[in-house]
Design a protein around this motif. Structure first.
Motif: not given
Length: 464
Positions: A207-217
């Motif tokens: 569960n990546v914070p901000a639903a994977m909308l942050n910088d892909a890196q």
């Protein structure tokens, strides 16, 4: 946050859009007014709009989705991604839960709530995950770059479901979600349910914070750490598989390319609706609610990872030049030809989801319409609904049971019967509706995400 019944999920598309339109901290006054104009269309407040009952059968679900997404325009000439999201919401094809916005007062809280998870199983605050010997921080090995995100946050994004044990003899699947989603909401109604019901593997998810909308890196750092952590947790006697949806696959390829220590830890990658080569539709996702019916314009603010998924973006071009267009581990890739509303091109040799096999690791590329032909399984399936496709489920089980990649030849005698289904055997109509509804929830988060950019984030030093 208040979880509600399925009928209340309209709040995730109607009132939530309306609340967002008037209060995002990074939205200017004119943009808020533009958003408000579009919200009038989204919010179902005009008298000509109607909210239909939910689909009554699997064929009804598929027919409605086909009518929304496979058509060029509707009777009013609307044809943008956002127009079609509205139409899907009005067709009551929505995720399985919503939130009660009566308990949300402040714009910052609204933003956090909309972008954040709706289910406790999608938490990225799992602070009880145990310490595991062999997980090295800030570098997993000398050949990897250093992590920039605190280890506590990286570990807390891994969800180990109740009953998961490191001592089982079954293999493990790490589920990696896509843009605008979290692990359980993306996979729970479909592949996670299929795999666990069949006893094919134990499951954990990210569960990546901000639903994977942050910088892909940054998203990739969570994946790189999760691979190392889960593999160390289960030990050498159990195999670790990765199943990704959408950006989850692109980011995993980034991890394999720049965190090479992760490659020998992964048995195989199973990819659903991936955009290994980006998408020509990314710019359309950047229109935002305020530009719902406008012509496509360049340079509109957008979540960082969406900008990075533009076809031939700096991130995509760099990954391809570094060999990330070819498999590092046995890989099975599934896509839905012309019907993917988020990733294009997705047909034939030009498909963004098609992955190469230059390293001879073993690759199976599957365009579901080509395999299933004129049967129900060869009909309309979109970016999210492909997760419940019967052929995707059957080949995923084949890959887990036999080692990747999946083999069409091994299930050849069953393909006709498999493709007669609309959703995978073992799934229910409600599962198909929830899965297809994820695209609406992802759209809500695309609008709600507060830290939009006009230019792609710069490449990290290790990739330059």
């Amino acid at each position: 946050m208040i979880l509600t019944s399925r009928t209340a999920v309209l709040l995730s598309t109607v009132t939530l859009f309306a609340q967002v339109a008037f209060g995002l901290p990074t939205t200017s006054g004119p943009e808020r007014r533009n958003n408000a104009r579009a919200v009038g269309q989204i919010s179902n407040r005009n008298e000509s709009s109607t909210l239909r009952e939910a689909p009554e059968s699997e064929s009804d679900l598929q027919s409605r989705l086909d009518g929304i997404w496979a058509s060029t325009t509707d009777s009013n000439g609307a044809d943008t991604f956002w127009d079609k999201v509205v139409r899907q919401a009005h067709q009551n094809i929505l995720p399985g839960q919503g939130i009660d916005i009566n308990y949300i007062d402040e714009p910052d809280t609204i933003t956090d709530t909309l972008v954040g998870p709706l289910d406790p199983r999608d938490s990225f605050s799992n602070l009880n995950n145990p310490d595991v010997p062999g997980v090295h921080y800030p570098r997993s090995s000398d050949v990897d770059p250093s992590f920039t995100i605190p280890e506590e946050a990286l570990r807390a994004a891994i969800y180990l479901p109740p009953g998961f044990t490191a001592s089982s003899n079954r293999q493990v699947v790490l589920f990696v979600p896509g843009t605008g989603s979290y692990g359980h909401e993306a996979f729970g109604p479909n592949l996670l349910k299929v795999i666990t019901s069949a006893g094919a593997a134990d499951a954990v998810w990210l569960n990546v914070p901000a639903a994977m909308l942050n910088d892909a890196q940054s998203n990739a750092e969570f994946i790189a750490y999760a691979i190392s952590y889960v593999k160390a947790l289960i030990g050498d006697d159990r195999e670790l598989n990765v199943i990704g949806w959408s950006q989850g696959n692109l980011a995993t390829q980034w991890v394999f390319t720049y965190w090479p220590s992760t490659v020998p830890k992964v048995r195989q990658l199973i990819s659903v609706s991936p955009d290994f080569h980006g998408t020509v539709l990314a710019n359309g996702l950047c229109l935002n609610a305020g530009n719902l019916t406008n012509d496509i314009k360049e340079g509109l603010p957008c979540p960082p990872s969406v900008l990075q998924q533009e076809y031939n973006s700096n991130l995509i071009s760099t990954l391809r030049a570094a060999g990330g267009g070819d498999a590092y581990v046995p890989t099975t890739s599934f896509w839905s030809s012309l019907f993917d509303e988020v990733v294009q091109p997705q047909i034939g040799l030009t498909a963004s989801a098609r992955i190469g096999n230059a390293r001879k690791k073993g690759v199976t590329n599957v365009e579901v319409q080509t395999v299933c032909g004129v049967s129900p399984g060869g009909g309309f399936y979109g970016h999210s609904s492909l997760l419940s496709h019967p052929l995707v489920a059957a080949l995923t089980l084949d890959a887990l049971r036999n080692g990747g990649p999946a083999s069409l030849e091994r299930i050849e005698s069953d393909i006709h019967d498999i493709c007669q289904n609309v959703v995978a055997p073992g799934l229910e109509l409600a599962d198909g509706i929830k899965t297809a509804g994820d695209i609406v929830l992802a759209a809500v988060r695309l609008i709600a995400y507060p830290a939009k950019l006009k230019e792609e984030p710069v490449l990290r030093a290790y990739a330059v």
